[in-house]
Design an enzyme around this catalytic site. Sequence first.
Site, PDB file in Angstrom:
ATOM      1  N   HIS A  38       0.948  -1.177  -0.096  1.00 46.59           N
ATOM      2  CA  HIS A  38       0.278   0.001  -0.053  1.00 46.59           C
ATOM      3  C   HIS A  38       0.806   1.171  -0.013  1.00 46.59           C
ATOM      4  CE1 HIS A  38      -3.830   2.075   1.199  1.00 46.59           C
ATOM      5  NE2 HIS A  38      -3.146   3.006   1.089  1.00 46.59           N
ATOM      6  N   HIS A  40       1.635   5.186  -1.709  1.00 41.31           N
ATOM      7  CA  HIS A  40       1.201   6.484  -2.397  1.00 41.31           C
ATOM      8  C   HIS A  40       2.619   7.161  -2.840  1.00 41.31           C
ATOM      9  CE1 HIS A  40      -2.976   6.657  -1.061  1.00 41.31           C
ATOM     10  NE2 HIS A  40      -2.408   5.983  -0.085  1.00 41.31           N
ATOM     11  N   VAL A  41       2.686   7.251  -4.357  1.00 43.85           N
ATOM     12  CA  VAL A  41       3.831   8.065  -4.728  1.00 43.85           C
ATOM     13  C   VAL A  41       3.556   9.175  -5.400  1.00 43.85           C
ATOM     14  CG1 VAL A  41       5.434   6.116  -4.568  1.00 43.85           C
ATOM     15  CG2 VAL A  41       3.977   6.523  -6.749  1.00 43.85           C
ATOM     16  N   ARG A  42       2.411   9.559  -5.647  1.00 46.99           N
ATOM     17  CA  ARG A  42       1.988  10.911  -6.189  1.00 46.99           C
ATOM     18  C   ARG A  42       2.334  10.904  -7.846  1.00 46.99           C
ATOM     19  NH1 ARG A  42      -1.347  10.825  -2.068  1.00 46.99           N
ATOM     20  NH2 ARG A  42      -0.532  11.622  -0.202  1.00 46.99           N
ATOM     21  N   ASN A  66      -5.211   7.333  -6.267  1.00 45.07           N
ATOM     22  CA  ASN A  66      -5.662   8.714  -5.959  1.00 45.07           C
ATOM     23  C   ASN A  66      -4.919   9.757  -6.405  1.00 45.07           C
ATOM     24  OD1 ASN A  66      -4.046   7.947  -3.751  1.00 45.07           O
ATOM     25  ND2 ASN A  66      -4.934   9.057  -2.374  1.00 45.07           N
ATOM     26  N   LYS A 128      -9.439  -0.362  -6.159  1.00 39.79           N
ATOM     27  CA  LYS A 128      -9.591   0.208  -4.674  1.00 39.79           C
ATOM     28  C   LYS A 128     -10.927   1.049  -4.664  1.00 39.79           C
ATOM     29  CE  LYS A 128      -7.931   2.122  -1.120  1.00 39.79           C
ATOM     30  NZ  LYS A 128      -6.684   3.096  -0.605  1.00 39.79           N
ATOM     31  N   HIS A 165     -10.730   1.073   1.288  1.00 37.66           N
ATOM     32  CA  HIS A 165     -10.384   2.156   2.428  1.00 37.66           C
ATOM     33  C   HIS A 165     -11.681   1.983   3.376  1.00 37.66           C
ATOM     34  CE1 HIS A 165      -9.049   5.933   4.047  1.00 37.66           C
ATOM     35  NE2 HIS A 165     -10.058   5.858   4.801  1.00 37.66           N
ATOM     36  N   HIS A 203      -4.888  -0.692   5.545  1.00 39.87           N
ATOM     37  CA  HIS A 203      -4.278   0.002   6.862  1.00 39.87           C
ATOM     38  C   HIS A 203      -5.430  -0.313   7.928  1.00 39.87           C
ATOM     39  CE1 HIS A 203      -7.139   2.752   4.726  1.00 39.87           C
ATOM     40  NE2 HIS A 203      -6.171   3.154   4.062  1.00 39.87           N
ATOM     41  N   LEU A 248      -5.376   9.041   7.730  1.00 41.95           N
ATOM     42  CA  LEU A 248      -6.654   8.326   7.889  1.00 41.95           C
ATOM     43  C   LEU A 248      -6.341   6.965   7.374  1.00 41.95           C
ATOM     44  CD1 LEU A 248      -8.972  11.219   6.323  1.00 41.95           C
ATOM     45  CD2 LEU A 248      -8.904  10.444   8.602  1.00 41.95           C
ATOM     46  N   ASP A 276       1.277   2.561   3.416  1.00 35.92           N
ATOM     47  CA  ASP A 276       0.611   3.762   3.297  1.00 35.92           C
ATOM     48  C   ASP A 276       1.187   5.113   3.509  1.00 35.92           C
ATOM     49  OD1 ASP A 276      -1.740   5.245   2.604  1.00 35.92           O
ATOM     50  OD2 ASP A 276      -2.733   5.184   4.439  1.00 35.92           O
ATOM     51  N   HIS A 280       2.807  14.701   1.589  1.00 39.24           N
ATOM     52  CA  HIS A 280       2.256  15.985   1.480  1.00 39.24           C
ATOM     53  C   HIS A 280       3.304  17.088   1.742  1.00 39.24           C
ATOM     54  CE1 HIS A 280      -1.982  14.560   1.199  1.00 39.24           C
ATOM     55  NE2 HIS A 280      -1.653  13.642   2.193  1.00 39.24           N
ATOM     56  N   ALA A 292      -4.367  14.551   5.462  1.00 39.46           N
ATOM     57  CA  ALA A 292      -3.932  13.196   6.147  1.00 39.46           C
ATOM     58  C   ALA A 292      -2.860  12.592   5.211  1.00 39.46           C
ATOM     59  CB  ALA A 292      -5.510  12.413   5.934  1.00 39.46           C
TER      60      ALA A 292
HETATM   61  O1  DOR Z   1      -3.659   9.558   5.499  1.00 38.09           O
HETATM   62  C1  DOR Z   1      -3.827   8.946   4.526  1.00 38.09           C
HETATM   63  N1  DOR Z   1      -3.156   9.498   3.321  1.00 38.09           N
HETATM   64  N2  DOR Z   1      -5.005   8.188   4.473  1.00 38.09           N
HETATM   65  C2  DOR Z   1      -5.618   7.824   3.061  1.00 38.09           C
HETATM   66  O2  DOR Z   1      -6.559   7.111   2.957  1.00 38.09           O
HETATM   67  C3  DOR Z   1      -5.077   8.754   1.871  1.00 38.09           C
HETATM   68  C4  DOR Z   1      -3.620   9.063   2.182  1.00 38.09           C
HETATM   69  C5  DOR Z   1      -3.140  10.075   1.043  1.00 38.09           C
HETATM   70  O3  DOR Z   1      -3.358   9.795  -0.151  1.00 38.09           O
HETATM   71  O4  DOR Z   1      -2.672  11.058   1.442  1.00 38.09           O
HETATM   72 ZN    ZN Z   2      -3.480   5.012   1.464  1.00 34.18          ZN
END
Ligand code: DOR
Ligand code: ZN
Length: 373
Positions: A38, A40-42, A66, A128, A165, A203, A248, A276, A280, A292
């Site tokens: 899980h 996230h690499v943007r 996302n 997802k 999620h 998560h 989150l 996860d 940011h 989050a």
């Molecule tokens: O804390 C989180 N950040 N929870 C998520 O479900 C998404 C993630 C994000 O993409 O920043």
């Molecule tokens: Zn996530």
Amino acid sequence: ARSSRRLGAGRKPCALLRAFLRAERMDRIELLRPADWHLHVRQGEAMRAVVPASAAVFAQALVMPNLKPPVTTTAAALAYREEILAAARAAGGRAASFVPWMTLYLTEATAPQEIDRAVDSGAVLAAKLYPAGATTNSDAGVRRIERIYPVLERMQQRGLVLCVHGEVVDPEVDIFDREAVFVEGVLAPLVARFPGLKVVLEHVTTAEGVAFVREAPETVAATLTAHHLRYERNAMLAGGIRPHFYCLPILKRERHRRALVEAATSGSPKFFLGTDSAPHPRGAKESACGCAGCYTAPLALPLYAEVFEAAGALDRLEGFASRFGACFYGVPESTERIALVRRPWTVPAAVPLGEGEEVVPLRAGETMGWVVE
Ligand code: DOR
Ligand code: ZN
């Protein structure tokens, strides 16, 4: 009830005994190169900035969809995959052999044929489910679950995993209860309706979530983050509000953290590693309305090791980190080995995130006891 609110209550004697039996401290452990199920690499510069940290340690990862706009088609997922591969190759060394696996972002407009394309691509392992409004960039997600039944039907037929999620978005439900309410009210009925569908509760953060997964059929598994295993909500809220611990699902109380540690260190193949890690920009976190997400990629494996060591279960780290997830997803585990060595290092105060931005990692400025060699 009162004693259960005390931190440290209910410690299992068997965990203490195991820790005692391993009292000759291990200072180096080898394991198959792990996988992050899980991540996230943007996109764009931010992606190029963060991919190397994951690719340097993890052999493979499941990349979340996302983005803006969300990755709703196989074509978009494959294009995104090429960019990630290029970033990993550019980093060189161990990172060059990183394997990104992709996910599709489910909307109420996703067509069952898109599931066929995803499976046929060989590079998309999951779709997802974001309840609309549950988290970062989830607005295009699902409002009424019945609307995606035909897609879930096709996923069940074709063996595409559903990543969930697991939080309700009902404003009447307290944010600390949103996972437990989802598990009982949405996930349990979903698993009953689609008994052949493979489902990952992403998560997982609560005792209720863990209990559901443990008792569910073999088709159901869960990922666990390093931050939810290591921290409870006091870390975020006691003595000051620390936005870099805000994610989150939100950090829960200690009783839940203990349930997560027990699941992760139990040796059950239903529970496996998913960081996860969610970068940011600093300003989006240190804000009156902070985003989050905890950025953990550069310290994730040492943080998991810290948790497993505290539980006297370092011998179970490899299954959790390197084997169980690959087995669930039906892809090969890595054959390479890496070493975790006991050597202190300081997590940087911030790291570049492209476009002049920086991201503050979890534990910024603090010491880690384990390092990936
Ligand atoms: O804390 C989180 N950040 N929870 C998520 O479900 C998404 C993630 C994000 O993409 O920043
Ligand atoms: Zn996530």
